[in-house]
Design a protein around this motif. Structure first.
Motif, PDB file in Angstrom:
ATOM      1  N   GLU A 178      77.020  83.138  -8.415  1.00  0.00           N
ATOM      2  CA  GLU A 178      77.319  84.109  -9.469  1.00  0.00           C
ATOM      3  C   GLU A 178      76.098  84.934  -9.866  1.00  0.00           C
ATOM      4  O   GLU A 178      76.236  85.994 -10.467  1.00  0.00           O
ATOM      5  N   ASP A 179      74.904  84.443  -9.554  1.00  0.00           N
ATOM      6  CA  ASP A 179      73.686  85.121  -9.990  1.00  0.00           C
ATOM      7  C   ASP A 179      73.554  86.496  -9.323  1.00  0.00           C
ATOM      8  O   ASP A 179      73.850  86.642  -8.134  1.00  0.00           O
ATOM      9  N   PRO A 180      73.084  87.514 -10.064  1.00  0.00           N
ATOM     10  CA  PRO A 180      72.930  88.859  -9.483  1.00  0.00           C
ATOM     11  C   PRO A 180      72.067  88.890  -8.222  1.00  0.00           C
ATOM     12  O   PRO A 180      72.327  89.688  -7.319  1.00  0.00           O
ATOM     13  N   TYR A 181      71.056  88.026  -8.148  1.00  0.00           N
ATOM     14  CA  TYR A 181      70.224  87.980  -6.943  1.00  0.00           C
ATOM     15  C   TYR A 181      71.073  87.684  -5.710  1.00  0.00           C
ATOM     16  O   TYR A 181      70.871  88.260  -4.643  1.00  0.00           O
ATOM     17  N   PHE A 182      72.024  86.743  -5.863  1.00  0.00           N
ATOM     18  CA  PHE A 182      72.861  86.373  -4.717  1.00  0.00           C
ATOM     19  C   PHE A 182      73.985  87.382  -4.503  1.00  0.00           C
ATOM     20  O   PHE A 182      74.340  87.696  -3.367  1.00  0.00           O
ATOM     21  N   GLN A 183      74.558  87.889  -5.588  1.00  0.00           N
ATOM     22  CA  GLN A 183      75.645  88.863  -5.473  1.00  0.00           C
ATOM     23  C   GLN A 183      75.200  90.115  -4.721  1.00  0.00           C
ATOM     24  O   GLN A 183      76.002  90.786  -4.074  1.00  0.00           O
ATOM     25  N   ARG A 184      73.900  90.427  -4.781  1.00  0.00           N
ATOM     26  CA  ARG A 184      73.350  91.572  -4.038  1.00  0.00           C
ATOM     27  C   ARG A 184      73.658  91.474  -2.545  1.00  0.00           C
ATOM     28  O   ARG A 184      73.834  92.485  -1.863  1.00  0.00           O
ATOM     29  N   LEU A 185      73.769  90.232  -2.031  1.00  0.00           N
ATOM     30  CA  LEU A 185      74.012  90.052  -0.593  1.00  0.00           C
ATOM     31  C   LEU A 185      75.367  90.610  -0.157  1.00  0.00           C
ATOM     32  O   LEU A 185      75.586  90.844   1.028  1.00  0.00           O
ATOM     33  N   ARG A 186      76.266  90.839  -1.105  1.00  0.00           N
ATOM     34  CA  ARG A 186      77.539  91.496  -0.786  1.00  0.00           C
ATOM     35  C   ARG A 186      77.295  92.936  -0.325  1.00  0.00           C
ATOM     36  O   ARG A 186      78.136  93.534   0.326  1.00  0.00           O
ATOM     37  N   ARG A 187      76.138  93.477  -0.727  1.00  0.00           N
ATOM     38  CA  ARG A 187      75.837  94.886  -0.436  1.00  0.00           C
ATOM     39  C   ARG A 187      74.758  95.032   0.643  1.00  0.00           C
ATOM     40  O   ARG A 187      74.162  96.086   0.793  1.00  0.00           O
ATOM     41  N   ILE A 188      74.511  93.924   1.365  1.00  0.00           N
ATOM     42  CA  ILE A 188      73.554  93.947   2.478  1.00  0.00           C
ATOM     43  C   ILE A 188      74.314  93.558   3.743  1.00  0.00           C
ATOM     44  O   ILE A 188      74.813  92.446   3.852  1.00  0.00           O
ATOM     45  N   SER A 189      74.404  94.481   4.705  1.00  0.00           N
ATOM     46  CA  SER A 189      75.169  94.156   5.915  1.00  0.00           C
ATOM     47  C   SER A 189      74.407  93.145   6.766  1.00  0.00           C
ATOM     48  O   SER A 189      73.179  93.144   6.798  1.00  0.00           O
ATOM     49  N   GLN A 190      75.146  92.278   7.416  1.00  0.00           N
ATOM     50  CA  GLN A 190      74.557  91.229   8.245  1.00  0.00           C
ATOM     51  C   GLN A 190      73.908  91.808   9.505  1.00  0.00           C
ATOM     52  O   GLN A 190      72.926  91.289   9.990  1.00  0.00           O
ATOM     53  N   MET A 191      74.462  92.897   9.998  1.00  0.00           N
ATOM     54  CA  MET A 191      74.025  93.377  11.312  1.00  0.00           C
ATOM     55  C   MET A 191      73.459  94.795  11.295  1.00  0.00           C
ATOM     56  O   MET A 191      73.449  95.478  12.318  1.00  0.00           O
ATOM     57  N   GLY A 192      72.979  95.224  10.146  1.00  0.00           N
ATOM     58  CA  GLY A 192      72.299  96.510  10.066  1.00  0.00           C
ATOM     59  C   GLY A 192      73.105  97.655  10.638  1.00  0.00           C
ATOM     60  O   GLY A 192      74.219  97.925  10.218  1.00  0.00           O
ATOM     61  N   MET A 193      72.524  98.323  11.628  1.00  0.00           N
ATOM     62  CA  MET A 193      73.141  99.519  12.212  1.00  0.00           C
ATOM     63  C   MET A 193      74.108  99.227  13.365  1.00  0.00           C
ATOM     64  O   MET A 193      74.600 100.147  14.006  1.00  0.00           O
ATOM     65  N   SER A 194      74.393  97.957  13.613  1.00  0.00           N
ATOM     66  CA  SER A 194      75.249  97.607  14.767  1.00  0.00           C
ATOM     67  C   SER A 194      76.660  98.173  14.663  1.00  0.00           C
ATOM     68  O   SER A 194      77.353  98.295  15.673  1.00  0.00           O
ATOM     69  N   TYR A 195      77.080  98.556  13.441  1.00  0.00           N
ATOM     70  CA  TYR A 195      78.438  99.111  13.303  1.00  0.00           C
ATOM     71  C   TYR A 195      78.569 100.448  14.023  1.00  0.00           C
ATOM     72  O   TYR A 195      79.678 100.913  14.292  1.00  0.00           O
ATOM     73  N   LEU A 196      77.427 101.078  14.358  1.00  0.00           N
ATOM     74  CA  LEU A 196      77.482 102.323  15.127  1.00  0.00           C
ATOM     75  C   LEU A 196      77.886 102.056  16.582  1.00  0.00           C
ATOM     76  O   LEU A 196      78.277 102.968  17.304  1.00  0.00           O
ATOM     77  N   VAL A 197      77.790 100.802  17.003  1.00  0.00           N
ATOM     78  CA  VAL A 197      78.214 100.390  18.345  1.00  0.00           C
ATOM     79  C   VAL A 197      79.525  99.622  18.256  1.00  0.00           C
ATOM     80  O   VAL A 197      80.467  99.884  18.993  1.00  0.00           O
ATOM     81  N   TYR A 198      79.554  98.645  17.339  1.00  0.00           N
ATOM     82  CA  TYR A 198      80.738  97.793  17.142  1.00  0.00           C
ATOM     83  C   TYR A 198      81.309  98.085  15.758  1.00  0.00           C
ATOM     84  O   TYR A 198      80.798  97.590  14.753  1.00  0.00           O
TER      85      TYR A 198
END
Length: 412
Positions: free
Chosen positions: A34-54
């Protein structure tokens, strides 16, 4: 509402597309999530720019952290069933440590590590977050931090968090395979966990799990070449590094470069992880993928040709051309591309270096020199999986393969 019903309400269930239902195992873990530090991870993609390929690769660090925690819970159950004593405190510490192991990732993580914060790996920032949370949670994370830093006397506990066969890798390989659709990377994490054991305070895999381990190592190698080091993802990530470096350079020259409060702070200052104070950590905790994408949308209209052009290229997926070779790129070849780019865009050599650059990538699926994956034979002997395997390729996979790349505009 009494304290009992409050506590019960914190034991929530989350539906995960890979493992099914994940139960949050304790109130401490619920409060950390529940902490804001952890909730931030919802807004960090796991694979960076890989969505431009996949295009499916939009899952987040939040997703991955919960998955790794689920696998850790399974691993503890398996080891306890086999007679390994793990106390309730040690179990919770393991769950906390694996939950928070990636909390220090910045937006588009690896690109940020080379452009915004100097000389710092995300593991160091994760540790700073864990120590800050420990103060907030009255010292309840002390054991988790001790295990995370490998300072606890039971070494196998740290191996569950960080080793060549840890819960982090078991989750991200399977999760990234699922979201990219690259089935070659799929690993049977449950089977591997079922084969875990402990011998002489070291994590081992029972001999009958050798084929699962072989597949895991091969899957890791394939995922690196096919996904993590895919040339389009690689050039996109390098473009982002160049964009952030250019933005920082312009700010230093006194030019106005609009960005969010958090991103502006890091563009204006040369900060190393060693200089992180609690205040700087708080500002870093405000940074996520949306700061960067929002900035790119603004920077595409900037007066600076380099910043504007690079931002448009990344937003519209009109990327640089990339060539990958087995040998180092000859310097003359690089210089020729630089000269052409200077001529086409009518820019200086320094400006052209943002469009023409070389580098290297390497892939080592398994290391025989460090923290090996060991098999426990029926006779009780412990052997390195690469030596026990009848697949000759496992020893080959332990050799580091390096390739070299050159990026330059497609107009060249």
């Amino acid at each position: 509402m009494n304290s009992k019903s409050k506590k019960y309400n914190k034991l929530k269930i989350i539906n995960d597309p890979i493992y099914g239902f994940i139960t949050i195992p304790s109130t401490l873990i619920f409060d950390l999530i529940e902490d804001p530090y952890f909730q931030r991870l919802r807004r960090i993609s796991q694979m960076g720019m890989s969505y431009l390929v996949y295009p499916g690769a939009h899952h987040t660090r939040f997703h991955h952290a919960l998955g790794a925690m689920f696998l850790m819970n399974k691993a503890v159950e398996v080891l306890r069933f086999k007679g390994i004593t793990i106390s309730a405190e040690e179990k919770e510490a393991l769950l906390v440590a694996i939950l928070l192991h990636d909390i220090g990732h910045g937006p588009f993580s690896h690109a940020m590590e080379h452009s915004i914060v100097d000389g710092g790996a995300h593991e160091e920032i994760s540790l700073l977050f864990m120590e800050a949370l420990n103060k907030k949670f009255n010292g309840n994370l002390t054991l988790a931090i001790t295990i995370f830093k490998d300072e606890y006397d039971r070494k196998f506990l740290h191996q569950l968090i960080s080793s060549q066969l840890d819960m982090d890798r078991l989750d991200y390989l399977r999760r990234d395979s699922f979201y990219t659709g690259v089935s070659e990377g799929s690993v049977n994490s449950e089977r591997l966990i079922a084969m875990l054991h402990v011998k002489d305070d070291r994590l081992v895999v029972e001999e009958k799990g050798i084929y699962s381990v072989e597949k895991f190592i091969v899957a890791r190698r394939l995922m690196y070449w096919q996904v993590y080091l895919h040339k389009t993802g690689l050039v996109a990530e390098q473009l982002l590094v160049k964009i952030l470096q250019r933005a920082k350079q312009l700010v230093y020259q006194g030019q106005e470069v609009s960005a969010s409060h958090a991103l502006s702070y890091f563009l204006q200052k040369q900060i190393t992880v060693a200089q992180f104070s609690n205040d700087i950590l708080d500002i870093f905790s405000q940074l996520d993928d949306y700061d960067v994408l929002g900035a790119l949308k603004s920077w595409q209209y900037h007066d600076d040709f380099v910043l504007s052009k690079l931002s448009k290229m990344l937003l519209n997926r009109k990327l640089l051309k990339i060539k990958i070779k087995n040998d180092e790129i000859p310097e003359q070849f690089l210089l020729n591309k630089l000269e052409k780019t200077m001529s086409i865009f009518q820019i200086s050599r320094e400006e052209a270096s943002f469009f023409v650059f070389a580098g290297s990538i390497s892939n080592q699926a398994y290391r025989m020199d460090k923290d090996t994956i060991n098999l426990l034979t029926k006779s009780g002997k412990v052997v390195d999986v690469a030596k026990a395997s009848d697949q000759l390729n496992l020893e080959a996979l332990s050799k580091q393969v390096t390739k070299y790349y050159l990026c330059y505009p497609k107009t060249n």
